[in-house]
Motif scaffolding. Structure first.
Motif, short mmCIF file in Angstrom:
data_model
loop_
_atom_site.label_atom_id
_atom_site.label_comp_id
_atom_site.label_asym_id
_atom_site.label_seq_id
_atom_site.Cartn_x
_atom_site.Cartn_y
_atom_site.Cartn_z
N GLY A 137 10.78 8.20 -4.36
CA GLY A 137 10.17 9.37 -3.74
C GLY A 137 8.71 9.53 -4.12
N VAL A 138 8.39 9.34 -5.39
CA VAL A 138 7.00 9.44 -5.85
C VAL A 138 6.13 8.41 -5.14
CG1 VAL A 138 5.48 9.11 -7.84
CG2 VAL A 138 7.60 10.42 -8.09
N LEU A 139 6.62 7.19 -5.04
CA LEU A 139 5.81 6.13 -4.43
C LEU A 139 5.74 6.27 -2.91
CD1 LEU A 139 6.84 3.08 -6.65
CD2 LEU A 139 4.74 4.43 -6.71
N ALA A 140 6.76 6.86 -2.29
CA ALA A 140 6.69 7.14 -0.85
C ALA A 140 5.59 8.16 -0.58
CB ALA A 140 8.03 7.64 -0.34
N VAL A 141 5.54 9.23 -1.38
CA VAL A 141 4.48 10.23 -1.22
C VAL A 141 3.12 9.58 -1.42
CG1 VAL A 141 3.49 12.35 -2.16
CG2 VAL A 141 5.97 12.14 -1.91
N THR A 142 3.01 8.73 -2.44
CA THR A 142 1.74 8.03 -2.72
C THR A 142 1.35 7.13 -1.56
OG1 THR A 142 2.23 8.04 -5.09
CG2 THR A 142 0.57 6.46 -4.31
N ARG A 143 2.31 6.37 -1.05
CA ARG A 143 2.01 5.42 0.03
C ARG A 143 1.49 6.13 1.27
NH1 ARG A 143 6.49 1.60 3.21
NH2 ARG A 143 4.96 0.25 4.26
N TRP A 144 2.22 7.14 1.75
CA TRP A 144 1.80 7.81 2.99
C TRP A 144 0.56 8.66 2.77
CZ3 TRP A 144 4.05 4.49 5.42
CH2 TRP A 144 5.41 4.21 5.33
N GLY A 145 0.42 9.24 1.59
CA GLY A 145 -0.77 10.02 1.31
C GLY A 145 -2.03 9.18 1.36
N LEU A 146 -1.98 7.98 0.81
CA LEU A 146 -3.14 7.09 0.83
C LEU A 146 -3.38 6.51 2.23
CD1 LEU A 146 -2.68 5.21 -2.57
CD2 LEU A 146 -4.36 6.99 -2.01
N MET A 147 -2.29 6.23 2.95
CA MET A 147 -2.45 5.69 4.31
C MET A 147 -3.14 6.68 5.23
SD MET A 147 -0.94 2.54 4.72
CE MET A 147 0.04 2.30 6.19
N ALA A 148 -3.02 7.98 4.95
CA ALA A 148 -3.65 8.98 5.79
C ALA A 148 -5.17 8.92 5.74
CB ALA A 148 -3.17 10.38 5.36
N PHE A 149 -5.72 8.28 4.70
CA PHE A 149 -7.17 8.17 4.56
C PHE A 149 -7.72 6.86 5.14
CE2 PHE A 149 -5.93 11.25 1.35
CZ PHE A 149 -6.85 12.26 1.56
N SER A 150 -6.90 6.16 5.95
CA SER A 150 -7.32 4.91 6.59
C SER A 150 -7.98 3.95 5.60
CB SER A 150 -8.29 5.20 7.75
OG SER A 150 -7.67 5.99 8.74
N PRO A 151 -7.22 3.48 4.61
CA PRO A 151 -7.80 2.61 3.58
C PRO A 151 -8.26 1.28 4.18
CG PRO A 151 -5.41 2.62 3.41
CD PRO A 151 -5.78 3.68 4.41
N PRO A 152 -9.16 0.57 3.49
CA PRO A 152 -9.62 -0.73 3.99
C PRO A 152 -8.50 -1.76 3.96
CG PRO A 152 -10.44 -0.32 1.78
CD PRO A 152 -9.82 0.96 2.23
N LEU A 153 -8.74 -2.88 4.63
CA LEU A 153 -7.71 -3.90 4.77
C LEU A 153 -7.19 -4.39 3.42
CD1 LEU A 153 -6.03 -5.84 6.48
CD2 LEU A 153 -8.01 -7.38 6.56
N TRP A 154 -8.12 -4.60 2.47
CA TRP A 154 -7.68 -5.13 1.17
C TRP A 154 -6.68 -4.20 0.48
CZ3 TRP A 154 -8.32 -2.20 -3.13
CH2 TRP A 154 -9.32 -1.21 -3.11
N ALA A 155 -6.79 -2.87 0.75
CA ALA A 155 -5.87 -1.91 0.13
C ALA A 155 -4.56 -1.81 0.89
CB ALA A 155 -6.54 -0.54 0.06
#
Length: 404
Positions: free
Chosen positions: A290-308
């Protein structure tokens, strides 16, 4: 000369692995390629959406019904063989749509709903059986399940290649053959496996009474909420990730690599992560997922660069695979003996059926309003799942402290 069986004995774990491979060979063809088959047979985009969504939403009914029905058989294989045979029949009847163009849409809707419901009901029943056999014969459940995921990937690749040189009718042929092979595999690989607690099931009351036993269990309901929200948080990812990545200028090949990284991470965690899973245990594994799911989608919302994006895709091993495995084991622990199949089918119907279907439908509106920021909405859904998992975990810790 030594025989093949002496060189490669069919242990319980290997039998389950082969059966998983057969069942996921059908799923691996249906999910990615059935929309293509429907399109080439005259269905519009709207009709395709209705046909594909219907069996997912109906799993709220078909899941518990199949679980109640399956629990009435003495042998594990009996309902699995019947479901696979019916799935093969319903898929084969879809070929008649070309002869009845006036009723093609309702015909495809009915037959695909029946076929897909039959074939997807195999998974939770197989999970319940394999978990029981893993404890009985002391093998790791996740290994045969990882073989199933690998079969899904191989089917995607092989069928995708064959469709370059063969017409789309091959898709339906593949589905029918896969269902028939699944039925044969159930008949001969799973011979003699008796469902534990079968005698008590017959005296446990009617189907509704047995369903009420689980629905009155507060812990079981909180577990469904945790698993359902964490799995439903993937719906926006499944529906719009490729579109979002291509809008950012990524090539189709790069999008394919990103998807592959997530699936490979999932398979690796299932097949090779036994030590990690054992140290975490299912309760903590669900919370960490659950913690990592929140982290994953939270970071994806900021359109990270390809390397990330590549390490974020690797988190699929936790957000999906760890949630899935922890959920299976906890459902098995929280359901009374003889109710395992019912518990697993309700879990699958809710988490991967109703919740995923609702999330997929909502994803269209979320994407329209928020575009890539829609991942943030999925992070919020994952927070709800994490909150439910934390509540369960705290109750578990409190109970263990009281026992000491």
């Amino acid at each position: 000369m030594p025989s093949l069986t002496s060189l490669f004995p069919l242990t319980s774990q290997r039998r389950q692995a082969i059966f998983y491979a057969l069942t996921y060979a059908g799923t691996g063809a249906s999910l990615p390629f059935m929309p293509l088959w429907l399109k080439t047979h005259g269905m519009t985009a709207g009709e395709i959406g209705i046909i594909l969504a219907s069996p997912l939403l109906l799993r709220a009914v078909t899941g518990p019904v199949s679980g109640l029905w399956a629990d009435g058989f003495r042998l594990y294989r009996t309902p699995l063989v019947w479901l696979a045979c019916c799935g093969a029949l319903f898929y084969a009847l879809m070929a008649a749509g070309g002869l009845l163009p006036a009723v093609r849409f309702p015909l495809y809707l009915m037959l695909y709903t029946l076929a897909f419901s039959c074939m997807t009901s195999l998974a939770p029943l197989n999970d319940a059986m394999t978990l029981q056999l893993a404890r009985q014969d002391r093998f790791t459940y996740a290994v045969p399940r990882a073989v199933g995921s690998s079969s899904f990937i191989v089917t995607n690749i092989v069928l995708g290649f064959l469709l370059v040189i063969w017409p789309t009718d091959l898709i339906l042929v593949w589905l029918v053959v896969a269902a028939i092979l699944t039925a044969l595999g159930g008949r001969y690989l799973l011979a003699g496996l008796v469902r534990p607690g079968h005698a008590s099931v017959g005296t446990a009351g009617t189907g509704l009474e047995r369903l009420n036993v689980l629905m009155r269990d507060e812990g079981f309901l909180w577990l469904l909420a945790a698993i359902g929200c964490l799995q439903a948080s993937h719906s926006f990812y499944y529906a719009f990730s490729t579109i979002i990545w291509k809008e950012r200028g990524l090539s189709s090949a790069t999008c394919g690599y990103l998807w592959a990284v997530g699936v490979v991470a999932e398979v690796a965690f299932m097949g090779l992560g036994e030590g990690i899973r054992r140290r975490m245990g299912p309760w903590r594994m669900l919370v960490i997922a659950g913690v990592l799911a929140v982290t994953r989608w939270g970071l994806m919302a900021f359109s990270p660069p390809l390397w990330a994006l590549y390490p974020l895709q690797c988190l699929h091993a936790m957000s999906f695979a760890a949630t899935y495995l922890a959920g299976l084991e906890l459902v098995q622990r929280l359901t009374p003996k003889g109710y395992e199949s019912l518990g697993q089918t309700i879990n699958a119907a809710y988490a991967n059926g109703v919740m995923m279907g609702m999330g997929t439908i909502a994803s269209g509106a979320i994407y329209t309003v928020f575009a890539a920021k829609g991942y943030g909405v999925m992070a919020g859904v994952a927070v709800l799942g994490l909150g439910s998992a934390l509540w369960l975990y705290s109750q578990r810790m409190r109970l263990m402290a009281a026992m000491v």
